[in-house]
Motif scaffolding. Structure first.
Motif, PDB file in Angstrom:
ATOM      1  N   ASP A  87     -23.938 -24.955  -7.519  1.00  0.00           N
ATOM      2  CA  ASP A  87     -25.143 -24.981  -8.347  1.00  0.00           C
ATOM      3  C   ASP A  87     -25.905 -23.669  -8.158  1.00  0.00           C
ATOM      4  OD1 ASP A  87     -27.593 -25.446  -9.596  1.00  0.00           O
ATOM      5  OD2 ASP A  87     -27.840 -27.442  -8.732  1.00  0.00           O
ATOM      6  N   ILE A  88     -26.034 -22.912  -9.216  1.00  0.00           N
ATOM      7  CA  ILE A  88     -26.707 -21.609  -9.133  1.00  0.00           C
ATOM      8  C   ILE A  88     -28.154 -21.752  -8.655  1.00  0.00           C
ATOM      9  CG2 ILE A  88     -27.466 -21.535 -11.544  1.00  0.00           C
ATOM     10  CD1 ILE A  88     -26.798 -18.478 -11.460  1.00  0.00           C
ATOM     11  N   GLU A  89     -28.797 -22.898  -8.952  1.00  0.00           N
ATOM     12  CA  GLU A  89     -30.182 -23.095  -8.509  1.00  0.00           C
ATOM     13  C   GLU A  89     -30.293 -23.084  -6.988  1.00  0.00           C
ATOM     14  OE1 GLU A  89     -33.132 -22.979 -10.053  1.00  0.00           O
ATOM     15  OE2 GLU A  89     -31.932 -22.411 -11.780  1.00  0.00           O
ATOM     16  N   ASP A  90     -29.277 -23.614  -6.295  1.00  0.00           N
ATOM     17  CA  ASP A  90     -29.287 -23.591  -4.832  1.00  0.00           C
ATOM     18  C   ASP A  90     -29.267 -22.157  -4.322  1.00  0.00           C
ATOM     19  OD1 ASP A  90     -29.212 -26.380  -4.829  1.00  0.00           O
ATOM     20  OD2 ASP A  90     -27.027 -26.446  -4.595  1.00  0.00           O
ATOM     21  N   ILE A  91     -28.478 -21.314  -4.961  1.00  0.00           N
ATOM     22  CA  ILE A  91     -28.391 -19.904  -4.553  1.00  0.00           C
ATOM     23  C   ILE A  91     -29.702 -19.185  -4.860  1.00  0.00           C
ATOM     24  CG2 ILE A  91     -27.195 -17.711  -4.941  1.00  0.00           C
ATOM     25  CD1 ILE A  91     -25.552 -19.736  -3.327  1.00  0.00           C
ATOM     26  N   ARG A  92     -30.275 -19.471  -6.007  1.00  0.00           N
ATOM     27  CA  ARG A  92     -31.573 -18.871  -6.338  1.00  0.00           C
ATOM     28  C   ARG A  92     -32.632 -19.251  -5.310  1.00  0.00           C
ATOM     29  NH1 ARG A  92     -30.891 -20.461 -12.577  1.00  0.00           N
ATOM     30  NH2 ARG A  92     -29.966 -18.506 -13.327  1.00  0.00           N
ATOM     31  N   LYS A  93     -32.650 -20.512  -4.929  1.00  0.00           N
ATOM     32  CA  LYS A  93     -33.628 -20.970  -3.930  1.00  0.00           C
ATOM     33  C   LYS A  93     -33.362 -20.328  -2.577  1.00  0.00           C
ATOM     34  CE  LYS A  93     -34.505 -25.326  -6.249  1.00  0.00           C
ATOM     35  NZ  LYS A  93     -34.202 -26.761  -6.294  1.00  0.00           N
ATOM     36  N   LEU A  94     -32.096 -20.225  -2.192  1.00  0.00           N
ATOM     37  CA  LEU A  94     -31.763 -19.563  -0.924  1.00  0.00           C
ATOM     38  C   LEU A  94     -32.309 -18.141  -0.906  1.00  0.00           C
ATOM     39  CD1 LEU A  94     -30.197 -19.319   1.802  1.00  0.00           C
ATOM     40  CD2 LEU A  94     -28.297 -18.441   0.417  1.00  0.00           C
ATOM     41  N   ARG A  95     -32.171 -17.433  -2.002  1.00  0.00           N
ATOM     42  CA  ARG A  95     -32.599 -16.034  -2.059  1.00  0.00           C
ATOM     43  C   ARG A  95     -34.116 -15.882  -1.933  1.00  0.00           C
ATOM     44  NH1 ARG A  95     -29.346 -12.014  -3.252  1.00  0.00           N
ATOM     45  NH2 ARG A  95     -30.910 -10.935  -4.518  1.00  0.00           N
ATOM     46  N   THR A  96     -34.858 -16.979  -2.000  1.00  0.00           N
ATOM     47  CA  THR A  96     -36.311 -16.878  -1.799  1.00  0.00           C
ATOM     48  C   THR A  96     -36.658 -16.576  -0.344  1.00  0.00           C
ATOM     49  OG1 THR A  96     -36.657 -19.255  -1.409  1.00  0.00           O
ATOM     50  CG2 THR A  96     -36.795 -18.477  -3.709  1.00  0.00           C
ATOM     51  N   ILE A  97     -35.679 -16.675   0.575  1.00  0.00           N
ATOM     52  CA  ILE A  97     -35.974 -16.334   1.978  1.00  0.00           C
ATOM     53  C   ILE A  97     -35.884 -14.830   2.232  1.00  0.00           C
ATOM     54  CG2 ILE A  97     -35.279 -18.608   2.818  1.00  0.00           C
ATOM     55  CD1 ILE A  97     -32.761 -17.327   3.986  1.00  0.00           C
ATOM     56  N   ILE A  98     -35.455 -14.069   1.236  1.00  0.00           N
ATOM     57  CA  ILE A  98     -35.409 -12.611   1.396  1.00  0.00           C
ATOM     58  C   ILE A  98     -36.826 -12.123   1.697  1.00  0.00           C
ATOM     59  CG2 ILE A  98     -35.024 -10.408   0.202  1.00  0.00           C
ATOM     60  CD1 ILE A  98     -32.678 -11.772  -1.263  1.00  0.00           C
ATOM     61  N   GLY A  99     -36.945 -11.355   2.781  1.00  0.00           N
ATOM     62  CA  GLY A  99     -38.237 -10.821   3.197  1.00  0.00           C
ATOM     63  C   GLY A  99     -39.069 -11.794   4.020  1.00  0.00           C
ATOM     64  N   LYS A 100     -38.524 -12.960   4.307  1.00  0.00           N
ATOM     65  CA  LYS A 100     -39.301 -13.964   5.043  1.00  0.00           C
ATOM     66  C   LYS A 100     -38.799 -14.143   6.471  1.00  0.00           C
ATOM     67  CE  LYS A 100     -41.004 -16.309   1.048  1.00  0.00           C
ATOM     68  NZ  LYS A 100     -40.909 -17.462   0.209  1.00  0.00           N
ATOM     69  N   HIS A 101     -39.594 -14.869   7.221  1.00  0.00           N
ATOM     70  CA  HIS A 101     -39.325 -15.217   8.610  1.00  0.00           C
ATOM     71  C   HIS A 101     -38.908 -16.691   8.613  1.00  0.00           C
ATOM     72  CE1 HIS A 101     -41.121 -15.709  12.895  1.00  0.00           C
ATOM     73  NE2 HIS A 101     -39.842 -15.426  12.950  1.00  0.00           N
ATOM     74  N   VAL A 102     -37.758 -16.992   9.198  1.00  0.00           N
ATOM     75  CA  VAL A 102     -37.242 -18.357   9.230  1.00  0.00           C
ATOM     76  C   VAL A 102     -36.971 -18.716  10.687  1.00  0.00           C
ATOM     77  CG1 VAL A 102     -35.394 -19.882   8.451  1.00  0.00           C
ATOM     78  CG2 VAL A 102     -36.169 -18.026   6.955  1.00  0.00           C
ATOM     79  N   TYR A 103     -37.570 -19.818  11.142  1.00  0.00           N
ATOM     80  CA  TYR A 103     -37.392 -20.178  12.543  1.00  0.00           C
ATOM     81  C   TYR A 103     -37.563 -21.677  12.741  1.00  0.00           C
ATOM     82  CZ  TYR A 103     -42.520 -20.091  12.551  1.00  0.00           C
ATOM     83  OH  TYR A 103     -43.846 -20.326  12.275  1.00  0.00           O
ATOM     84  N   ALA A 104     -37.165 -22.129  13.914  1.00  0.00           N
ATOM     85  CA  ALA A 104     -37.313 -23.529  14.302  1.00  0.00           C
ATOM     86  C   ALA A 104     -38.565 -23.653  15.156  1.00  0.00           C
ATOM     87  CB  ALA A 104     -36.090 -23.989  15.085  1.00  0.00           C
ATOM     88  N   LYS A 105     -39.462 -24.547  14.770  1.00  0.00           N
ATOM     89  CA  LYS A 105     -40.709 -24.764  15.502  1.00  0.00           C
ATOM     90  C   LYS A 105     -40.643 -26.114  16.218  1.00  0.00           C
ATOM     91  CE  LYS A 105     -45.698 -24.884  15.052  1.00  0.00           C
ATOM     92  NZ  LYS A 105     -46.829 -24.675  14.178  1.00  0.00           N
ATOM     93  N   ILE A 106     -40.892 -26.080  17.521  1.00  0.00           N
ATOM     94  CA  ILE A 106     -40.825 -27.284  18.344  1.00  0.00           C
ATOM     95  C   ILE A 106     -42.118 -28.091  18.189  1.00  0.00           C
ATOM     96  CG2 ILE A 106     -40.670 -28.158  20.704  1.00  0.00           C
ATOM     97  CD1 ILE A 106     -39.076 -25.679  21.399  1.00  0.00           C
ATOM     98  N   TYR A 107     -41.945 -29.406  18.142  1.00  0.00           N
ATOM     99  CA  TYR A 107     -43.094 -30.305  18.187  1.00  0.00           C
ATOM    100  C   TYR A 107     -42.696 -31.564  18.957  1.00  0.00           C
ATOM    101  CZ  TYR A 107     -40.926 -33.021  14.415  1.00  0.00           C
ATOM    102  OH  TYR A 107     -40.064 -33.777  13.660  1.00  0.00           O
ATOM    103  N   GLU A 108     -43.694 -32.293  19.402  1.00  0.00           N
ATOM    104  CA  GLU A 108     -43.444 -33.500  20.184  1.00  0.00           C
ATOM    105  C   GLU A 108     -43.932 -34.713  19.412  1.00  0.00           C
ATOM    106  OE1 GLU A 108     -45.055 -35.224  24.294  1.00  0.00           O
ATOM    107  OE2 GLU A 108     -44.138 -33.214  24.469  1.00  0.00           O
TER     108      GLU A 108
END
Length: 132
Positions: free
Chosen positions: A99-120
């Motif tokens: 699905d091309i929409e999935d690829i378009r959405k993935l490309r929105t992370i270009i220039g962004k910070h992606v990380y896992a944030k811990i919570y309890e």
């Protein structure tokens, strides 16, 4: 993970790849007989972040990488072993979806910070994917 950028792989100029739009190509799915959409991104690990300890271009940590795959409904079609094996910092990956929409959405992370944030919660430790 940080410094997400578009990676224009040389192979995209070869036969078998049809440019659909900037950074997105249509090609035969290497895991099946269908066509799929692909894009390649480069990024850097942040060893000080949860789940990214010990990460390198030749060893991409599962957290938060697997969460990115799940969040955007994409899968990996090329690990760029030669590039990742010779790079000290930058990781290269090709992602695909039917699905091309999935690829378009993935490309929105270009220039962004992606990380896992811990919570309890209820005395248990969890993490959530953060994209900013």
């Amino acid at each position: 993970m940080k410094n997400f950028k578009d990676y224009a792989a040389e192979k995209y100029s070869e036969a078998g790849y049809e440019k659909v739009e900037e950074g997105i190509y249509k090609t035969k799915d290497p895991y099946g007989s269908e066509m799929c959409y692909v894009t390649s991104l480069s990024f850097e690990h942040e060893p000080e972040m949860y789940g990214e300890e010990g990460g390198s271009p030749s060893y991409i940590t599962q957290t938060p990488f697997e969460d990115i795959l799940d969040e955007f409904f994409v899968y990996v079609t090329d690990f760029y072993e030669e590039l990742n094996g010779s790079s000290e910092v930058t990781c290269y990956q090709e992602f695909a979806s039917n699905d091309i929409e999935d690829i378009r959405k993935l490309r929105t992370i270009i220039g962004k910070h992606v990380y896992a944030k811990i919570y309890e919660k209820d005395g248990e430790e969890y993490y959530k994917l953060v994209i900013e």
